[in-house]
Design a protein around this motif. Structure first.
Motif, PDB file in Angstrom:
ATOM      1  N   VAL A 159     -45.353  12.126  54.450  1.00 53.12           N
ATOM      2  CA  VAL A 159     -46.553  12.839  54.004  1.00 53.12           C
ATOM      3  C   VAL A 159     -47.797  12.228  54.630  1.00 53.12           C
ATOM      4  O   VAL A 159     -48.654  12.923  55.179  1.00 53.12           O
ATOM      5  N   LYS A 177     -44.782   2.347  43.946  1.00 49.36           N
ATOM      6  CA  LYS A 177     -44.623   2.158  42.511  1.00 49.36           C
ATOM      7  C   LYS A 177     -43.419   2.909  41.994  1.00 49.36           C
ATOM      8  O   LYS A 177     -42.910   2.652  40.919  1.00 49.36           O
ATOM      9  N   GLY A 178     -42.991   3.886  42.763  1.00 50.34           N
ATOM     10  CA  GLY A 178     -41.847   4.666  42.329  1.00 50.34           C
ATOM     11  C   GLY A 178     -40.535   3.932  42.494  1.00 50.34           C
ATOM     12  O   GLY A 178     -39.496   4.388  42.025  1.00 50.34           O
ATOM     13  N   VAL A 209     -53.478   3.801  49.651  1.00 51.53           N
ATOM     14  CA  VAL A 209     -53.437   4.422  48.326  1.00 51.53           C
ATOM     15  C   VAL A 209     -52.178   5.255  48.135  1.00 51.53           C
ATOM     16  O   VAL A 209     -51.462   5.124  47.140  1.00 51.53           O
ATOM     17  N   VAL A 210     -51.888   6.087  49.107  1.00 45.88           N
ATOM     18  CA  VAL A 210     -50.733   6.968  48.939  1.00 45.88           C
ATOM     19  C   VAL A 210     -49.434   6.174  48.972  1.00 45.88           C
ATOM     20  O   VAL A 210     -48.542   6.362  48.146  1.00 45.88           O
ATOM     21  N   LYS A 214     -57.244  -3.187  47.178  1.00 44.20           N
ATOM     22  CA  LYS A 214     -57.095  -1.832  47.671  1.00 44.20           C
ATOM     23  C   LYS A 214     -58.442  -1.130  47.771  1.00 44.20           C
ATOM     24  O   LYS A 214     -58.688  -0.381  48.711  1.00 44.20           O
ATOM     25  N   THR A 261     -42.751   9.573  51.386  1.00 46.00           N
ATOM     26  CA  THR A 261     -44.185   9.323  51.283  1.00 46.00           C
ATOM     27  C   THR A 261     -44.770   9.001  52.645  1.00 46.00           C
ATOM     28  O   THR A 261     -45.855   9.473  52.991  1.00 46.00           O
ATOM     29  N   ALA A 285     -48.828   4.245  45.801  1.00 50.44           N
ATOM     30  CA  ALA A 285     -48.272   5.068  44.732  1.00 50.44           C
ATOM     31  C   ALA A 285     -46.794   5.317  44.963  1.00 50.44           C
ATOM     32  O   ALA A 285     -45.984   5.303  44.037  1.00 50.44           O
ATOM     33  N   GLY A 286     -46.435   5.525  46.212  1.00 54.18           N
ATOM     34  CA  GLY A 286     -45.030   5.732  46.523  1.00 54.18           C
ATOM     35  C   GLY A 286     -44.198   4.501  46.214  1.00 54.18           C
ATOM     36  O   GLY A 286     -43.073   4.581  45.715  1.00 54.18           O
ATOM     37  N   PHE A 301     -56.652   5.249  53.005  1.00 56.96           N
ATOM     38  CA  PHE A 301     -55.922   6.435  52.538  1.00 56.96           C
ATOM     39  C   PHE A 301     -54.431   6.141  52.523  1.00 56.96           C
ATOM     40  O   PHE A 301     -53.734   6.416  51.537  1.00 56.96           O
ATOM     41  N   THR A 330     -56.982   3.574  57.043  1.00 56.80           N
ATOM     42  CA  THR A 330     -55.906   2.790  56.454  1.00 56.80           C
ATOM     43  C   THR A 330     -55.963   2.842  54.926  1.00 56.80           C
ATOM     44  O   THR A 330     -54.933   2.843  54.261  1.00 56.80           O
ATOM     45  N   PHE A 348     -60.284   0.537  50.972  1.00 56.22           N
ATOM     46  CA  PHE A 348     -60.473   1.968  50.828  1.00 56.22           C
ATOM     47  C   PHE A 348     -61.905   2.405  51.113  1.00 56.22           C
ATOM     48  O   PHE A 348     -62.151   3.559  51.450  1.00 56.22           O
TER      49      PHE A 348
END
Lengths: 309, 320, 370
Positions: free
Chosen positions: A234, A199-200, A192-193, A103, A231, A196-197, A189, A187, A107
């Motif tokens: 967003v 992981k939920g 990363v977002v 990642k 996500t 995280a989504g 960005f 990409t 990034f």
């Protein structure tokens, strides 16, 4: 707090409000005002500037239609490509042990300026296959080298003779070249977002699906995507807003020439190079209008969260 | 994950940057590993693909002009020994990149500090003070996130042109205010960064527990005391993330500098490189070195402070 | 040390009346517990006293001062929050010293007070630690310590035991009571747990839907509840309520329930005559229901037949759920009582201990014998 004097909050807010009022609010209002005035902002001309944009009488100097169409292409292609790629990478990276390394590598481009990215990719796109990486790869594979940034032909024209050579509307090769650079930069960005989504999503849900007999493809489409769709929304919203404001990248790589103009570069040229501040302002207002619906969606989502706070 | 401070905790960053939580470290069986080969190939392939452009730049910047023009950068990898620092020397001394580097610093550091300061005060007011129109005003601030920078340029430029203060600022040079003025550009960058900064900090401050504030009020703390002794210390992660964001954004900015700093001696690196590109379109030895110098600082910051950068993005994006 | 008075204090927001014309006098050095279910307005009342919420109408006095518009920090109060509200980035010592430093107290004096409070609470060893290194019980003590060092006129406590586990709760209850005796300061304590109220309070104020239901000593509330709510809220396990009609029975009256009749208590016959032919509500506490044949000799009882439903062996007693007709009734009987689920059993209600209530106003009709 009881006993706080009424003017205290305003005192704390005043520097921020002052700066925002001066640098953001006032200019917006002023720009709208200027869009109804002439090139030197001395006389009222009503909707003339907007008519200029719609009629596009001087396409060789500043092709407003092209700019708008290009922006539309950016909007759709850049957003979709970045989100899709980001999602794929996020999913893949989540399954290996060197996830954070992968990642991070994706990034990195986010940290560099558009200008530096412009230099990097000029280098990549260089016509001479001894210098330009992509042309080297293409010629090694037996294709024809191309001026990626200048070539405003249809994309398929560089590897085949089939189909129309003139690009239809914004679907020019160089637009795709530019969009590729933007995707390369942003990409990370999205990864990363979205990561995280992802992981939920509890692993138990995925395991239950596997036990139920779903294969990985089905899991991806029917479980993962619906759960992370907020996500995704967003990320997409942020990217759309970014795209509409996009100036640096195009300016550095092509200066808006060769048919790659977007609204932001148009504005700059009209306002500062051509010197027609009226038309420049009108273009800016058009840009603003394009962004307003996105803003409304964002605000509504934000307000909803506020109520649950 | 929400607007609460836990989003900006190191633990949440671990989750974002590291392996999945709660999964015990799986010992990879040989069969499992083989089945995953396509996965590894795809991912590593993407990583390599992604890194090629940057690596190309880096390698080229160390080669002399004739080498760059005649053979691909990839050849340099197989023939070590042909590297030179001349390009960097050239760029730093003769093309004014050294000065531009200083200018970038002079522009970026104060802007970053200013935006944090101003945003923190406003964010505290929005989060923990009650006043009429609070929500509406906050929405206006957030709405400004969407305004394209370009449309603010002409009016502000005009303002600056009308408000020139010709006094020369010691040490850093430039006018005190107006066009070609460092203080003027600090204010501009701070203003442009405010919507995001206020949004981020306000969300973070708002996530702090209410009874912490109440307890402090009961203890006799004034608003300023609570702000400095409780909120700021507890908000270090958010402020760090914001600082990095603002620093990078300002450092990498082209447009604002281009428009507001008319004096070439005050150009930051981005403008210098942009000009180099227009005038030296194909002198890659110059361009690559210059570009890499400008990237050095952001990359260094990125590698050193990756956590906070990611935290910042997450806090600004993911809610609930 | 100060008394506290609420004078028709009202608090409303968003169209909801959270506290409705509360009038309450709290004496100096009392331990007054505000108790009630969630939403009863007890926390809101406490917060108005603390100065954390506006008073919409009415007045609050601390001592002789009206404090409605006085800032929280100037009211000479200290508060222990439900979640302790410790400053996470400060050590225990700094947490406790914070308020004193703000008041520009001398460092020596601060040290003296903090060490003394730490000694009282047994946390001297923890002074250098940060909150995250402490257990729940320890954090609670630090919260108490922070309030103690201020030496306030009134101590406010907002459900301080809710976040502790059951065993710690019992232990800490006693410690808070001891603390009150030692400090001699007025304590105003909020909880939803009637056991805490009964065990710690000098007086209890019961609130429901923002209105004060009754205020009195624990025993007064137990023996002489003013209305149905207080009778049902105080006392654990809770009282059993029955609907009945008052019928004449010779010279006396009888309370006719669906499946059985109970003679009306003799001491309240005069009041009950007004209800002849009408409905009333009567209540019997589980401890006043005995197994027929096993009741104390001196009391008047009414025999009621029931079927045993669920038996809970507590060790020191048996909680017996029985069905009287369709209605479930709870009785507390001796630990050696031989009962099985499904068994038919005869119960003896202690008639003198019946609680009677008007079904419309829900107010008590007289009081049972003590």
């Amino acid at each position: 707090m009881i006993g706080r004097r009424w003017w205290v909050p305003w005192l704390w807010l005043s520097p921020a409000l002052a700066l925002i009022a001066v640098y953001l609010v006032y200019p917006t209002i002023d720009t709208v005002r200027r869009s109804f005035m002439d090139a030197n902002s001395s006389e009222w001309v009503g909707f003339d500037n907007y008519r200029f944009i719609i009629e596009n009488p001087r396409p060789l100097v500043a092709d407003t239609h092209q700019a708008l169409l290009n922006n539309a292409l950016w909007l759709v292609l850049f957003t979709v490509a970045t989100v899709a790629l980001g999602l794929v990478i996020a999913v893949l990276a989540g399954r290996v042990r060197y996830e954070s390394f992968a990642k991070s590598a994706i990034f990195i481009p986010m940290a560099i300026s558009f200008v530096a990215a412009g230099v990097i990719w000029r280098f990549m796109y260089e016509f001479n296959p001894d210098i330009g990486t992509i042309n080297r790869v293409v010629t090694e594979l037996g294709g024809e080298r191309t001026a990626w940034l200048q070539n405003n032909q249809s994309p398929q024209s560089w590897f085949t003779d089939l189909g129309p050579q003139d690009a239809w509307g914004p679907f020019q090769l160089n637009n795709f070249s530019l969009i590729t650079v933007a995707v390369w930069m942003w990409t990370g960005f999205a990864v990363v977002v979205l990561s995280a989504g992802l992981k939920g999503i509890s692993t138990e849900v995925l395991e239950a699906a596997r036990v139920d007999g779903a294969n990985e493809w089905q899991i991806f489409w029917r479980i993962i995507i619906p759960i992370v769709s907020p996500t995704i929304a967003v990320v997409a919203t942020t990217l759309v807003i970014l795209t509409l404001k996009n100036f640096d990248l195009v300016w550095v790589m092509t200066g808006g020439r060769f048919g790659t103009d977007v609204v932001a570069t148009q504005f700059y040229r009209q306002a500062f190079v051509v010197g027609d501040r009226g038309v420049g302002a009108a273009i800016a207002v058009v840009l603003l209008l394009m962004v307003v619906p996105i803003m409304l969606i964002s605000l509504r989502r934000f307000q909803f969260q506020e109520e649950t706070r | 994950m929400a607007t609460d401070p836990r989003v900006l905790s190191p633990e949440s960053v671990e989750e974002a940057l590291g392996p999945a939580r709660a999964e015990p470290a799986r010992a990879e069986t040989p069969a499992g590993f083989i089945a995953k080969i396509p996965l590894h190939l795809a991912l590593i392939g993407l990583v390599v693909l992604w890194s090629i452009p940057t690596v190309a730049l880096l390698v080229s910047s160390f080669r002399d002009p004739t080498a760059i023009a005649s053979s691909g950068w990839w050849t340099a990898l197989t023939e070590p020994g042909n590297f030179t620092l001349d390009n960097y020397r050239d760029v730093l001394d003769r093309r004014g990149m050294g000065d531009a580097f200083i200018n970038s610093l002079v522009i970026t550091v104060p802007s970053t500090l200013l935006v944090i300061l101003v945003a923190a005060f406003a964010a505290y007011a929005f989060a923990w003070m009650d006043f009429p129109g609070r929500n509406a005003l906050f929405l206006v601030v957030v709405a400004m996130l969407v305004v394209p920078l370009q449309i603010t340029l002409i009016p502000v430029l005009r303002l600056y042109a009308n408000m020139e203060v010709d006094w020369e600022v010691p040490l850093i040079g430039g006018r005190l205010f107006g066009t070609a003025s460092f203080p003027a550009i600090w204010l501009a960058h701070a203003a442009y960064g405010l919507p995001f900064a206020v949004f981020l900090l306000r969300n973070f401050f708002g996530g702090l527990p209410r009874d912490l504030f109440e307890s402090a009020y009961l203890d006799g703390a004034s608003d300023l005391t609570v702000f400095t002794r409780i909120v700021l210390p507890l908000s270090a992660p958010a402020i760090a993330a914001l600082a990095i964001f603002q620093f990078l954004w300002t450092w990498n900015d082209l447009l604002v500098a281009l428009v507001f700093l008319a004096d070439p001696e005050m150009y930051p690196m981005t403008v210098r490189i942009s000009n180099l590109v227009s005038s030296f379109g194909t002198n890659y030895q110059v361009l690559t070195a210059a570009a890499f110098i400008s990237m050095a600082v952001p990359l260094a910051i990125f590698f050193a402070l990756q956590r906070y950068f990611v935290q910042g993005i997450l806090a600004g994006s993911i809610k609930g | 040390m100060a008394s506290v008075r609420f004078e028709e204090v009202t608090r409303r927001y968003d169209g909801v009346v959270a506290v409705d014309e509360l009038s309450l006098q709290i004496e100096d050095q009392e331990f007054l517990v505000l108790v009630g279910p969630s939403g009863s307005g007890k926390s809101t009342s406490l917060r108005m006293l603390a100065g954390l919420e506006e008073v919409n109408s009415g007045r609050i006095y601390i001592g002789d001062r009206v404090v409605n518009n006085v800032a929280a920090k100037d009211r000479d109060i200290a508060m222990v929050f439900q979640s302790y509200a410790l400053y996470p980035h400060m050590s225990v010592y700094d947490n406790m010293a914070f308020g004193l430093k703000l008041r520009k107290m001398k460092p020596d004096e601060i040290r003296r007070r903090v060490e003394e409070a730490a000694h009282i609470l047994g946390i001297e060893d923890l002074l250098k630690r940060k909150p995250r290194q402490l257990s729940g019980g320890q954090r609670q003590r630090v919260a108490l310590g922070r309030a103690i060092v201020r030496d306030p006129a009134v101590f406010l406590l907002d459900e301080p035991l809710s976040n502790l586990d059951a065993k710690l709760r019992v232990q800490t209850r006693a410690e808070i009571s001891k603390l009150h005796q030692r400090l001699g300061t007025t304590f105003v304590y909020v909880t939803h747990d009637q056991t805490e109220a009964m065990t710690m309070a000098t007086r209890i104020a019961v609130l429901n839907h923002g209105k004060l239901q009754q205020v009195g000593t624990p025993q007064e509330l137990y023996d002489a509840p003013r209305n149905v709510f207080v009778a049902g809220f105080i006392g654990s396990p809770a009282i059993n309520f029955f609907d009945a009609t008052v019928k004449p029975d010779g010279e006396g009256l009888v309370l006719q329930h669906a499946g059985f009749a109970v003679p009306a208590p003799a001491d309240r016959l005069p009041q009950l005559r007004e209800y002849a032919g009408k409905r009333v509500i009567f209540g019997v506490r589980p401890e006043d229901i005995h197994v027929a044949g096993a009741e104390p000799e001196s009391i008047a009882t009414a025999k009621v037949d029931a079927t045993v439903d669920v038996v809970e062996l507590m060790g020191n007693e048996i909680l017996m759920y029985v069905l009287v007709g369709e209605k479930s009734v709870l009785a507390r009987v001796g630990p050696r009582t031989q009962v099985r689920p499904g068994q038919s059993i005869g119960l003896a209600f202690d008639v003198g201990r019946l609680y009677l209530f008007d079904p419309e106003t829900e107010l008590a009709i007289g009081q049972p014998r003590v």
